[in-house]
Each structure stands twice: as structure tokens, then as C-alpha cells.
Design an enzyme around this catalytic site. Sequence first.
Site, PDB file in Angstrom:
ATOM      1  N   GLY A  61      46.093  45.490  37.903  1.00  0.00           N
ATOM      2  CA  GLY A  61      46.875  44.798  36.880  1.00  0.00           C
ATOM      3  C   GLY A  61      46.005  43.923  36.000  1.00  0.00           C
ATOM      4  N   TYR A  62      45.107  43.183  36.618  1.00  0.00           N
ATOM      5  CA  TYR A  62      44.200  42.303  35.883  1.00  0.00           C
ATOM      6  C   TYR A  62      43.303  43.117  34.953  1.00  0.00           C
ATOM      7  CZ  TYR A  62      40.909  38.412  35.201  1.00  0.00           C
ATOM      8  OH  TYR A  62      40.119  37.418  34.658  1.00  0.00           O
ATOM      9  N   THR A  63      42.774  44.217  35.459  1.00  0.00           N
ATOM     10  CA  THR A  63      41.909  45.058  34.637  1.00  0.00           C
ATOM     11  C   THR A  63      42.664  45.627  33.437  1.00  0.00           C
ATOM     12  OG1 THR A  63      40.550  45.643  36.541  1.00  0.00           O
ATOM     13  CG2 THR A  63      40.460  47.121  34.647  1.00  0.00           C
TER      14      THR A  63
END
Length: 253
Positions: free
Chosen positions: A157-159
Site C-alpha cells: 500500500g505504501y509503495t
Amino acid sequence: MSAFDLTGRLAVVTGARRGIGRAMARALAEAGADVIGVSAQLEETGSHVEKDVVAAGRTFEAIRTDFADPEAVRALGADLAGRNRPVDILINNAGTIRRAPAAGHTDTDWELVLQVNLSAQFALTRAIGATMMARGQGKIVFTASLLSFQGGVNVPGYTAAKHGVAGLTKALANEWAPHGVNVNAIAPGYIATDNTQALQDDPVRSKAILDRIPAGRWGHADDLAGATVFLASDAAAYLHGVVLPVDGGWLGR
């Protein structure tokens, strides 16, 4: 006057309570800017970042906003865009991270990270950017990441969100550069903050990270200060759509 002088300008810094955001706010104040700090848990008075800004001789206002709440973010944008004193500098630094292998990365974590790290950034920037375009000037700086360029491990998700931030930076720059608004981003490397504590505490991962960094150390939040002031200043007048790594040489390895 130096091209790096921010005297008389008003900067909004999101995620300002600690870590990179606090360092960015302090650097802008030391360059002359007054600061509005925004964070989900920011104290109304007496915060460390407020003390930093006041110690630099500038004014500080605290606004508590939860970037996981879309309505709260829209209200913040309307508030800041409607004020008599316009925002000259917007630092989009608020963020969160959830670590889990992709096969076990829940919808809840995915949606939270995308909301805080990407959707909220767009909503706030849309509101303030419109006022900047109307005035014909303004500086917008996003906090991107090394994971705007790479895939990472256990942070899908962060990426995805940080890749989105890099793309949004370029998309807004394309539209807003003709109107005198500079939109750029800083991509911090491995900085010793709460967000990276799990990696710092893992001896295997920490060693692997340090072995890859030519500078041979974890970054400090203050390592972002110079890039922040530069991109917020007239010295960066001809920079548009840049994602500037501050990473100790990681990407060049």
C-alpha cells in the site's frame, strides 16, 4: 535578498508534529517563514515544533486534522484556501505506513494508507493550489519516498501510494507551472524516524540497508532541511515536477 530567503511567507506543513515534518517546519522558520503545522495528534500549544518555530522568531499555528478522514481534509483545505493571508508554501508530508506481506495485507490497511498518503494529499493540494494559481505564485512540495522508485518489501500500500505521489507531482507540475506554481517532491532515503523503527530494530534488515547506503549511515530528519528550503524558495523557480532523492546515495548504488 538571498534567493533562499523566505521572510514574510506562510508555510503549511502537514505531518509537522515530529520526525521529518518537524525538521521541515523548523528549517522553513529558520529561513524566515511563518508556519501552520498540521497533524492528527498535534498539541494546541506547547508542541516541540511550535517551540522550534517560535525560537526561530516566526509565528506558529497548530491545526489538528486526521488525514484518514476525507471530510476533515476537505474542511482543512476550505479553511486554508479561504483565509485572508494566503498560503505561499505547502509541504505535503503527512503519511502513515502498514507493514504486512501482500497476501495478508488487509483492505483496511490498504485503504488507510492510500487515503492518508495519496488521496488526502490531492484533496488538500487541490484546494490550496487553486488559490496559488489565482495569485500566480506558490510552492508545493510533496514527501515522496525511495518507494516512489522501488517496490520495497511487505509495504504494497505504501509503495503504491508513494508511486502515486511521484506521478501526482508531475501531473500537477504540468498543469500549474504556466500559472507560476512550482510543484516538486523530496524522496527521503532511510531516515531514522518512528516510521522506520521496525527496520532499525531488525539487525539483519538494518545491516543490509546500511551496506547499501554509500554514505554509510541512516539519514537524520535534519538532512531534509536544505532540500525543503530550496524547493520552497525562489532559488527553485525553474524546477517543476522534480522528485529529488535525499538518500545518502542509495539510488545511485
